[in-house]
Scaffold this active site. Sequence first.
Site, PDB file in Angstrom:
ATOM      1  N   ARG A 258       0.859  -1.188   0.000  1.00 47.80           N
ATOM      2  CA  ARG A 258       0.000   0.000   0.000  1.00 47.80           C
ATOM      3  C   ARG A 258       0.894   1.235   0.000  1.00 47.80           C
ATOM      4  O   ARG A 258       1.520   1.537   1.017  1.00 47.80           O
ATOM      5  CB  ARG A 258      -0.876  -0.050   1.264  1.00 47.80           C
ATOM      6  CG  ARG A 258      -2.033   0.917   1.275  1.00 47.80           C
ATOM      7  CD  ARG A 258      -2.610   1.042   2.693  1.00 47.80           C
ATOM      8  NE  ARG A 258      -1.724   1.824   3.532  1.00 47.80           N
ATOM      9  CZ  ARG A 258      -1.614   1.685   4.855  1.00 47.80           C
ATOM     10  NH1 ARG A 258      -2.309   0.784   5.505  1.00 47.80           N
ATOM     11  NH2 ARG A 258      -0.784   2.451   5.539  1.00 47.80           N
ATOM     12  N   HIS A 262      -3.810   4.249   4.816  1.00 52.81           N
ATOM     13  CA  HIS A 262      -4.915   3.282   4.902  1.00 52.81           C
ATOM     14  C   HIS A 262      -6.210   3.927   4.395  1.00 52.81           C
ATOM     15  O   HIS A 262      -6.896   3.398   3.539  1.00 52.81           O
ATOM     16  CB  HIS A 262      -5.057   2.821   6.348  1.00 52.81           C
ATOM     17  CG  HIS A 262      -6.290   2.018   6.603  1.00 52.81           C
ATOM     18  ND1 HIS A 262      -6.432   0.732   6.157  1.00 52.81           N
ATOM     19  CD2 HIS A 262      -7.453   2.336   7.235  1.00 52.81           C
ATOM     20  CE1 HIS A 262      -7.635   0.281   6.524  1.00 52.81           C
ATOM     21  NE2 HIS A 262      -8.263   1.240   7.166  1.00 52.81           N
ATOM     22  N   TYR A 271       4.178   5.386  11.483  1.00 48.57           N
ATOM     23  CA  TYR A 271       4.522   3.993  11.788  1.00 48.57           C
ATOM     24  C   TYR A 271       5.300   3.284  10.680  1.00 48.57           C
ATOM     25  O   TYR A 271       5.657   2.133  10.816  1.00 48.57           O
ATOM     26  CB  TYR A 271       3.249   3.196  12.135  1.00 48.57           C
ATOM     27  CG  TYR A 271       2.186   3.204  11.056  1.00 48.57           C
ATOM     28  CD1 TYR A 271       2.262   2.372   9.955  1.00 48.57           C
ATOM     29  CD2 TYR A 271       1.092   4.072  11.142  1.00 48.57           C
ATOM     30  CE1 TYR A 271       1.292   2.382   8.970  1.00 48.57           C
ATOM     31  CE2 TYR A 271       0.112   4.097  10.156  1.00 48.57           C
ATOM     32  CZ  TYR A 271       0.216   3.245   9.074  1.00 48.57           C
ATOM     33  OH  TYR A 271      -0.747   3.269   8.086  1.00 48.57           O
TER      34      TYR A 271
HETATM   35  C1  LIG Z   1     -15.194  -6.623  11.172  1.00 50.25           C
HETATM   36  C2  LIG Z   1     -14.380  -5.362  11.140  1.00 50.25           C
HETATM   37  N1  LIG Z   1     -13.550  -5.095  12.173  1.00 50.25           N
HETATM   38  C3  LIG Z   1     -12.805  -3.952  12.159  1.00 50.25           C
HETATM   39  C4  LIG Z   1     -12.920  -3.072  11.095  1.00 50.25           C
HETATM   40  C5  LIG Z   1     -12.084  -1.801  11.088  1.00 50.25           C
HETATM   41  N2  LIG Z   1     -11.083  -1.878  10.026  1.00 50.25           N
HETATM   42  C6  LIG Z   1     -11.246  -1.256   8.850  1.00 50.25           C
HETATM   43  S1  LIG Z   1      -9.996  -1.573   7.786  1.00 50.25           S
HETATM   44  C7  LIG Z   1      -9.179  -2.524   8.912  1.00 50.25           C
HETATM   45  C8  LIG Z   1      -7.853  -3.157   8.572  1.00 50.25           C
HETATM   46  C9  LIG Z   1      -7.958  -4.034   7.386  1.00 50.25           C
HETATM   47  O1  LIG Z   1      -6.705  -4.480   6.988  1.00 50.25           O
HETATM   48  P1  LIG Z   1      -6.557  -5.421   5.759  1.00 50.25           P
HETATM   49  O2  LIG Z   1      -7.507  -6.563   5.864  1.00 50.25           O
HETATM   50  O3  LIG Z   1      -5.123  -5.743   5.618  1.00 50.25           O
HETATM   51  O4  LIG Z   1      -7.077  -4.530   4.522  1.00 50.25           O
HETATM   52  P2  LIG Z   1      -6.467  -3.153   3.956  1.00 50.25           P
HETATM   53  O5  LIG Z   1      -7.168  -2.054   4.667  1.00 50.25           O
HETATM   54  O6  LIG Z   1      -5.007  -3.159   4.183  1.00 50.25           O
HETATM   55  O7  LIG Z   1      -6.816  -3.152   2.508  1.00 50.25           O
HETATM   56  C10 LIG Z   1      -9.905  -2.597  10.103  1.00 50.25           C
HETATM   57  C11 LIG Z   1      -9.473  -3.352  11.278  1.00 50.25           C
HETATM   58  C12 LIG Z   1     -13.823  -3.394  10.075  1.00 50.25           C
HETATM   59  N3  LIG Z   1     -13.970  -2.612   9.000  1.00 50.25           N
HETATM   60  N4  LIG Z   1     -14.535  -4.546  10.106  1.00 50.25           N
END
Ligand SMILES: Cc1ncc(C[n+]2csc(CCOP(=O)(O)OP(=O)(O)O)c2C)c(N)n1
Length: 361
Positions: A258, A262, A271
Site C-alpha cells: 500500500r 490506509h 509507523y
Molecule cells: C469486522 C471489522 N472489524 C474492524 C474493522 C475496522 N477496520 C477497517 S480496515 C481494517 C484493517 C484491514 O486491513 P486489511 O484486511 O489488511 O485490509 P487493507 O485495509 O489493508 O486493505 C480494520 C481493522 C472493520 N472494517 N470490520
Amino acid sequence: MLTKKFDPLKKKIFQVLDHEGNITDEKLVPKIDDETLLKMYKTMLLGRVADTKALQYQRQGRMLTYAPIKGQEAAHCAPIAALEKKDWMVPAFREMAGMLYKGADLEKLYLYWYGNEEGNHFDEDLRILPISVPIASQINHGAGVAYAAKYKGDKEVAVAFVGDGGTSHGEFHEGLNFAATTQSPLIVIIQNNQWAISTPREVQSKAQNLASKGIGYGVPSILVDGNDPLAMFAAVKEARKRAIDGNGPTLIEALTYRLGPHTTSDDPTIYRDDKDLKYWEKRDPIIRFKKYLIDKELLTEEEDEKLQQEYKDFSNKTFKKVEKTGLVPLEDVFKYTYKEMHKDLKEQLSVHKQLAESEGK
Ligand SMILES: Cc1ncc(C[n+]2csc(CCOP(=O)(O)OP(=O)(O)O)c2C)c(N)n1
Ligand SMILES: [Mg+2]
C-alpha cells in the site's frame, strides 16, 4: 499446474515479469490479446489517476473519506480482466481499478466516497456486489454466490477480495471452508498490502505466507507477485478453469504494497519506514506494466502522457458532476442504517439535532 509448481509451503512466489518489467520465463507468459492488455493497462492508469485525484478532493474538504488503491492496481484489476462478463465480483473497499474494469462508472464510485450510498448500487448486469467494509465479510458473501452458481448449474465463478488483516478474521476461515467442502466456484484474492491500518503483516500472522492458510482447508493455493499483472491474470485464469470444471475454490495471495495511507484519516509516516516505501515505489505495477507494453510496441511514452492528462480531466469533470448532487442529510445515517431506528439510534439522532441547532445549522 501453477498451484503445484509454485507451492506456497516451499515459499515459492509466482512471477512472470521481474521488478523492471522484463519477462522472467517466456513459458509462463499467459495468452492475452493486445486489446485486453491495453484495456488492463488503461484501466489501471485510470484507477491511479482517479485515486490521486480523490485524495486531493478529500484534502480540499470536498470528499468525505477515501481508501486509496495506489500500488495495488495490478493485484485487483488483472484478476477481473481474467473473468467472463457473467462472473461475480465481491469487492472489499480497495478495488477501484477492478471495479472500473468490470464496468462500474467512476461517477458511481466517487458518489460512494462522497458519502452517498446510491454510489454503491451497480447495474445488475455488471455482477458487482456492493463495497463492503466489514473485514472478511466478502468471503462468506462470495462463498454464498459461488454456491448458488453451482446449485443452479450456471458456469460462472465468484471472485472475492480480502486484505492481509482480513485473513485473521473468522469469516475468512468459515467462507473458505464452506467453499471447499461444497466445492463451490470461488476464487479468493488476498490483497496483501502488508499493513492492516498500522499493524504490519509480521505482527498480523505467524504463517510463513498467507497463501499457506488455504492448504489446511484443502484449497489449491498460490503466492503471486501482486504487482505483476501478467502473473495475477494467469493465476486467476487457471483458478477459473478449475472452478468451472467443478474442482472448487482457489486461494491467491497477491503480494503487493500500500503506497498510500490506509484511508484519508490515517498518517502512515508515524509507523512506516521511509526505506520500505522507496523499495516498493521501485516495484510500482504501473511502471512495470508500462515498460512491458512499450517493449511490445503497444504503447509509447507520448501516448501514455496523453492518457494521463485525459484521465485527469475526466476525473475532475466526473467529480464536479458528483458534487452537484449535494451532500445527503446527516439524518439519513441514523434513519437508514436499519429498517427501523432502534432506541440508541433515536437518542443519537436527537443529540445530533440538538448539536446542529446549537451550532445554528
Ligand atoms: C469486522 C471489522 N472489524 C474492524 C474493522 C475496522 N477496520 C477497517 S480496515 C481494517 C484493517 C484491514 O486491513 P486489511 O484486511 O489488511 O485490509 P487493507 O485495509 O489493508 O486493505 C480494520 C481493522 C472493520 N472494517 N470490520
Ligand atoms: Mg492490508
